[in-house]
Write an enzyme that holds these catalytic residues in place. Structure first.
Site, short mmCIF file in Angstrom:
data_model
loop_
_atom_site.label_atom_id
_atom_site.label_comp_id
_atom_site.label_asym_id
_atom_site.label_seq_id
_atom_site.Cartn_x
_atom_site.Cartn_y
_atom_site.Cartn_z
N CYS A 88 0.87 -1.18 0.00
CA CYS A 88 0.00 0.00 0.00
C CYS A 88 0.90 1.23 0.00
O CYS A 88 2.07 1.15 -0.40
CB CYS A 88 -0.97 -0.02 1.17
N ASN A 142 2.31 1.44 4.43
CA ASN A 142 2.62 0.17 5.11
C ASN A 142 2.33 0.23 6.62
O ASN A 142 2.98 -0.43 7.41
CB ASN A 142 4.07 -0.27 4.85
N CYS A 194 -1.34 0.80 7.49
CA CYS A 194 -2.78 0.56 7.63
C CYS A 194 -3.23 -0.66 6.82
O CYS A 194 -3.47 -1.73 7.36
CB CYS A 194 -3.59 1.78 7.20
N ARG A 195 -3.35 -0.50 5.50
CA ARG A 195 -3.99 -1.54 4.69
C ARG A 195 -3.12 -2.78 4.48
O ARG A 195 -3.59 -3.91 4.66
CB ARG A 195 -4.40 -0.96 3.33
N SER A 196 -1.87 -2.59 4.05
CA SER A 196 -1.07 -3.79 3.72
C SER A 196 -0.70 -4.64 4.95
O SER A 196 -0.68 -5.87 4.84
CB SER A 196 0.15 -3.45 2.86
N ASP A 223 -8.25 4.05 1.30
CA ASP A 223 -7.27 4.37 2.33
C ASP A 223 -8.01 4.85 3.59
O ASP A 223 -8.68 5.88 3.56
CB ASP A 223 -6.36 5.48 1.79
#
Ligand code: 4NP
Length: 154
Positions: free
Chosen positions: A9, A12, A14-16, A124
């Site tokens: 993401c 690195n 939050c999402r990934s 995001d």
């Protein structure tokens, strides 16, 4: 030999890391041995632990991700991983720009692995509230289930 997957993401944090945690949980449930990592296209948060809201949503879903530390994706990741999976279309474009001429990695978008959602972004959640992280968790968990199935098959 076990297969390897890298989620990417922007930051690195939050999402990934959540995608990494979701796939790790999914593979552990069926005893599938897969090397799983995550990275960001940006370098602002390198060496930092995940966002507190990401830590919290992972904990609510039974996964501890406090040990993770952000890192930036590099061209050599394209030699080290079988699959690199971008969380949104901007991440995918940034990865395409970084990709070396003879990559080992197959590059894809996370939602291309979810039926009916091909081409979509995992939004995001960084600038939103807590509930955005619950949505992120639901999305990466759904994708992780499908990804685990094709890892098992191949
Ligand atoms: P991520 O979220 O890409 O899901 O880790 C973000 C984290 C940090 C920033 C943007 C997105 N930031 O601008 O610092």
């Amino acid at each position: 030999m076990s297969q390897s997957v890298l989620f990417v993401c922007l930051g690195n944090i939050c999402r990934s890391p959540l995608a990494e945690a979701a796939l790790r949980q999914e593979c552990a449930e069926v005893g599938l041995n897969v090397v799983i990592d995550s990275a960001g296209t940006g370098d602002w948060h390198v060496q930092q632990p995940p966002d507190e809201r990401a830590l919290a949503v992972a904990a609510r879903n039974g996964v501890d991700i406090a040990h993770l530390r952000a890192r930036q994706v590099t061209a050599s990741d394209f030699h080290d991983f079988d699959h690199i999976i971008a969380l949104d279309n901007q991440n995918l474009r940034d990865l395409l720009a970084l990709r070396p001429t003879r990559p080992r990695s197959k590059l894809s978008l996370l939602f291309d692995h979810v039926e009916g959602r091909a081409g979509e972004d995992v939004a995001d959640p960084y600038y939103g509230g807590e509930e955005g992280f619950d949505q992120t968790w639901a999305e990466v968990t759904e994708a992780a289930r499908t990804i685990r199935k094709w890892l098992e098959a191949g």
